[in-house]
Each structure stands twice: as C-alpha cells, then as structure tokens.
Design a protein around this motif. Sequence first.
Motif: not given
Length: 174
Positions: A51-79
């Motif tokens: 939750k703390e990471e999700l609320l950090n304005k300099n971090s973003t998480f993304y889900f990757a979907y194939q059709n409607s199924t989550i197949v993976g995810y990633f997290k990016l950080n800036v600043g």
Amino acid sequence: MELKYKLCSLTDLEELRLISEQTFVTAFEKDNDPVDFKNYIDKAFAKEKIKEELLNKNSTFYFAYQNSTIVGYFKLNVGDAQTDLKTDESIELERIYVLAQYQGKGLGKHILDYIKGLALSKSKKKLWLGVWEHNTAAIRFYQRQGFVKFDTHPYYIGEDEQTDWLMGYDLSNL
C-alpha cells in the motif's frame, strides 16, 4: 501476441500483493535459506508495505493482461523512489515478473518493450534494473534486450547479503 496494461491503484492492492508474493516465491524460494526467505516475504509483501509503495507518487505498478487474464506485472520508480541512481533522466525497473504458467512464451520481451515506451514518454534517457548475480537466465534475457552491466549493489533476503548486478539500457537506442 497482444498484451494490455493497466496502471494499478489502491483498489488492486490485494491482487497486486498476491501476484507479487507468488511470483517472487516461485522465482527465488528454492535458492534461499527458508528462515531468511520467510522473514523477507513477510516484510516485502505485507499489505501495508505494498500500500505504501502504491501511494508513492514516484512509483507505479502495472498489470499485464493477455485477453482478460493477468499474466504478469511490473513496478517502475523515478526520482527518489529509485534505489540507486536517483537521477531525473533515469527510471528504475524494480520488478518485472511473469506468472510461471506464462513464461517461455515471449511475454517478458513484450512487457519490456512496453516499459521502454513508457520510459521514453516520460523523457527518460536510461532504463535500469537490479538482477541477482545468480539469476543467469534473467541476466541473459536482459543482455539480449540490450542491457549492459554497469555496477553492483547488495540486496538482502532476511539476513543474507546477496549481490545484484545493476544493468542499464540507453533509451537513445530506440
């Protein structure tokens, strides 16, 4: 192969926590001391930590979907959310995971290409990441994608100090 991506928000907290823990355990549990590993998992993937990471304005998480199924995810950080470089022209790929049943199908390359596009859209010049020195398959994957080792840093799993290779990709190559 078509993948779709979704920027995660607090409404995705539990699903993100579960996929984060599941993919990390699948990838690394067998290679670590059980006590150190459990201690790490309990802290790194605790609901409040994610939750703390999700609320950090300099971090973003993304889900990757194939059709409607989550197949993976990633997290990016800036600043200042970046673990090492912390420069305005760099972006850190802190996590990128594909669920075990979808590995070996080229999804990692597709996700990484999307990440490179995101980094360029944010006017970043360098994409970088840390990868465990004993994760030779991942190192080879990143090298094939144009990443080059530029340093190392310590990474702790519980009390166990390990070494990550820091690898960078010059976005001006795109």
